[in-house]
Design an enzyme around this catalytic site. Structure first.
Site, mmCIF file in Angstrom:
data_model
loop_
_atom_site.group_PDB
_atom_site.id
_atom_site.type_symbol
_atom_site.label_atom_id
_atom_site.label_comp_id
_atom_site.label_asym_id
_atom_site.label_seq_id
_atom_site.Cartn_x
_atom_site.Cartn_y
_atom_site.Cartn_z
ATOM 1 N N HIS A 145 0.831 -1.218 0.000
ATOM 2 C CA HIS A 145 0.000 0.000 0.000
ATOM 3 C C HIS A 145 0.857 1.257 0.000
ATOM 4 C CE1 HIS A 145 -2.119 -3.291 2.160
ATOM 5 N NE2 HIS A 145 -3.041 -3.015 1.266
ATOM 6 N N GLY A 146 2.157 1.124 -0.253
ATOM 7 C CA GLY A 146 2.987 2.298 -0.490
ATOM 8 C C GLY A 146 3.632 2.965 0.708
#
Ligand code: FES
Length: 186
Positions: A145-146
């Site tokens: 999710h970064g």
């Protein structure tokens, strides 16, 4: 005619049968219970999984990170470059949401430069394993999710709210790191 007298203190054939039956029953219960008791004993691998692990760090070069396992979970062991140490030291409370001074997360063997980071390799968002970014202020990137962590494992941005936690560890020597204890020689 001789008469056999039996007193209450003398064992009779019936007593013997009762005793023998009881003993066989006890043996039978033990035989049935043993596989269950034996099954409950942790095997050597399980017992070893909870013990501290020794890691030979002599071949890890500056800028390199390896992943090791302790108690079934992954941990990063990273040897920072001088540039990474300097860059992490320049980051302040305004640059991150879970600020902790970088020198509290960088350590090393006695009489050696503090250039080691030992942190959990599970992202503090949902547990993915971040990718190592070598020779950069952004030390780890989580592809799920970064979330982005600096080279000491502090969260810089993304959905993760907290830094990668440090396990208990100690440098037993210049070449040996032990994860799972804070006491040398334990
Ligand atoms: S698990 Fe790493 S950002 Fe979501």
């Amino acid at each position: 005619m001789s008469e056999e007298t039996i007193t209450a203190d003398e064992p009779t054939r019936r007593d013997f049968i009762y005793v023998a039956t009881g003993m066989m029953g006890a043996v039978g219960v033990a035989a049935v219970a043993w596989p269950f008791i034996d099954q409950m004993r942790p095997d050597a691998a399980v017992r070893a999984a909870g013990l501290p692990v020794e890691i030979d760090i002599s071949a890890i070069e500056e800028g390199q990170a390896i992943t090791v396992t302790w108690r079934g979970k992954p941990y990063f062991v990273r040897r920072l470059t001088g540039e990474e140490i300097a860059a992490s030291g320049e980051l302040g409370a305004g640059d991150m949401k879970d600020f902790q001074p970088s020198d509290e997360r960088i350590s090393g063997p006695a009489d050696a430069e503090n250039q080691w980071v030992v942190v959990s390799a599970n992202c503090t968002h949902l547990g993915c394993i971040p990718k190592t970014v070598e020779n950069a202020p952004e030390g780890w990137y989580c592809p799920c999710h970064g979330s982005v962590f600096d080279s000491t494992g502090r969260i810089l941005r993304g959905p993760a709210a907290t830094n990668l936690p440090l396990p208990p560890f100690v440098f037993a020597s210049a070449e040996t790191l032990v994860i799972g204890t804070e006491t040398a020689g334990a």
